[in-house]
Design a protein around this motif. Structure first.
Motif: not given
Length: 550
Positions: A363, A367, A443-444, A494, A500, A503-504
């Motif tokens: 993460n 990302n 969150c992610t 996010l 989303h 952010y992806d």
């Protein structure tokens, strides 16, 4: 090449443009470089998350190939400046961010790279420790052994790095063929031992709908692009020694996807064989070696892992941060000492902890790193090609005056830092005012929404502080505003579930948004600068054409 008259300005030798005699890297040099960087432990199980997530092997390979073809274009784009002017990345960044503003890219890239360096130090040391443990049983029983091997591998990395680009070139030339041969040996051994390619080869997609497949495909594509997300920013450190533009463009475009797709496929096929051999899918090559009763083969595999880790780490992770340290210290620390400092920072980041926490590894490094670096990539490409039309004033990149001060943009200095400070304050306020059901949700990134929003507020506030400290000149305020706005766009994905996808696709969105915002703001802020650069470029093309005709 421009005549670089620096007057009395003191510049560290490591930051000066390369001399004609130093530009000796041809097509094979860059192909071998990328084969060496591509082949490493993270690459080996690169397809694993895609296959485990539901993709079949064919689509996993297509995803990885497409991602590497896409990332090749920004790498080649920024690489053009290195081959044309022979300048390192930290100097190149000054063209878009200003003489002092280049520290933004240097710090963001440096922190991420230091973490990667530490992880690779630890991986290589672990491989060395495994080999010594097999050869000498007493070593395997000695607890401090893994720490000694960690230190030895760290010193080896620094030694080769200190020797400079020549040593790196020789290392890549010798290692690339060895790595390719070992990939084939590993694949033959697995297929022979298992007697079949295993079930993963026959696995089909498990997605219920096309939409579900496409959503996962985009997420996987972004992750694989982010794998090399820092290279577009640092590629001039490699292309500054290119013989010509063709050498790095052909060598890199062929080399970037070749090794990474090849090893990802080998990793998938070997893992599929392990299902037949051991009853479970073993993606980690280090864990796999512990299950093989063939000491020579284990030693060979560990040698492969050490060579792969060494080549990847030095070229992809260690070179540019060392140059960045020289830049950030104003040349007070030379390249050799910077390499040592980098090693110390890599240890302080505790890689033995990072590598055991896949959430942090995936993460924050992939990302999250893509989200932070994407806008920087977009701005540098936009400035070089669409604002400057590939025409840089080298002297202004070494002496803090003229273009590097962005005289015509000074009117935006105050609005830039005021915007950053106000935005940071609003984000902090929102993080406490929004419902706790949202703010305390993880969150992610693996932290709460509140923590991530406060973290972004700190980053934007630091951008404002840099702008404020250099309000008299030295930072391009347009780039600061573009970075801050790009971060907000990405991180809306996010914080807002419906968005989303922003952010992806963090590195893709960041690059495109950063490029568009920077171009529009520069056109509004200083259209005369852009017109002058365009005229300068046309004049240069005419002179080049006349020279060829003569």
């Amino acid at each position: 090449m421009q005549d670089l008259n620096l007057g009395n300005a003191k510049v560290a030798p490591d930051l000066l443009p390369t001399k004609p005699g130093e530009r000796n890297w041809g097509i094979y040099s860059y192909f071998a470089l990328w084969i060496g960087m591509d082949i490493g432990i993270p690459t080996y199980y690169l397809a694993s998350s895609l296959i485990v997530g539901g993709m079949d092997l064919k689509w996993a390979m297509i995803n990885i190939l497409l991602a590497n073809v896409i990332i090749a274009f920004p790498i080649l784009a920024n690489g053009h400046a290195g081959a044309k002017y022979g300048i390192p990345s930290t100097i190149y960044w000054r063209s878009a961010f200003g003489f002092n503003g280049a520290s933004i890219a240097a710090i963001l890239r440096g922190v991420v790279a230091a973490g990667w360096c530490g992880i690779q130090f630890w991986i290589g040391g672990s491989a060395l420790n495994t080999v010594l443990g097999l050869l000498f049983p007493a070593w395997a029983a000695w607890a401090p052994g893994k720490w000694v091997c960690f230190g030895v591998f760290l010193v080896l990395n620094i030694f080769i790095l200190v020797k400079g680009m020549g040593a790196i070139q020789k290392m890549e030339h010798w290692c690339a063929p060895m790595l390719i041969i070992w990939m084939i040996v590993l694949l033959v051994w697995a297929r022979t031992s298992a007697g079949s390619w295993g079930p993963l080869v026959r696995q089909e997609n498990t997605f219920a709908t096309t939409t579900e497949f496409l959503t996962f495909f985009i997420v996987g594509l972004n992750s694989n692009i982010s794998y090399w997300g820092s290279m577009p920013l640092t590629v001039t450190d490699l292309t500054k020694v290119a013989k010509d533009q063709k050498s790095h463009m052909v060598g890199q475009f062929v080399g970037i996807p070749t090794g990474i797709v090849g090893l990802a496929l080998v990793g998938s096929l070997v893992t599929s064989c392990t299902v037949v051999m051991f009853g479970e899918a073993i993606w980690d090559p280090v864990a796999l070696t512990g299950m093989i009763d063939n000491v020579p083969l284990v030693i060979g595999m560990m040698a492969f892992l050490m060579i792969a880790t060494l080549t990847t780490n030095i070229a992809a992770n260690a070179l540019t941060p060392a140059v960045a340290i020289v830049h950030l210290t104003g040349g007070k620390i030379n390249f050799k000492w910077a390499a040592i400092v980098l090693g110390v920072v890599g240890v302080l980041m505790r890689p033995w902890v990072l590598i055991n926490d896949m959430g942090v590894y995936m993460n924050f490094f992939l990302n999250g790193g893509g989200a932070l670096l994407g806008p920087i990539i977009g701005i540098t490409i936009c400035h070089y090609f669409f604002v400057c039309h590939t025409e840089l004033n080298l002297r202004s990149l070494y002496v803090p005056e003229d273009e590097s001060l962005y005289t015509n943009l000074k009117k935006f200095n105050a609005p830039a830092y005021i915007f950053c400070f106000v935005t940071a304050a609003v984000l902090v306020a929102l993080s406490f005012l929004l419902p706790s059901g949202w703010s305390q949700t993880v969150c992610t990134l693996g932290c709460t929404h509140q923590f991530s929003m406060i973290g972004m507020a700190v980053i934007i506030a630091l951008l404002g502080l840099l702008m404020y400290l250099n309000r008299k000149g030295g930072v391009n305020p347009i780039s600061i505003i573009a970075i801050a706005l790009s971060f907000l766009v990405i991180f809306l994905g996010l914080w807002v579930p419906a968005l989303h996808w922003l952010y992806d696709a963090s590195i893709i969105v960041g690059t495109v948004v950063g490029m568009a915002l920077y171009y529009l703001l520069m056109k509004l802020g200083d259209s005369g600068y852009m017109a002058a650069k365009k005229a300068e470029h046309l004049k240069a093309l005419q002179a080049e054409t006349a020279a060829k005709e003569a």
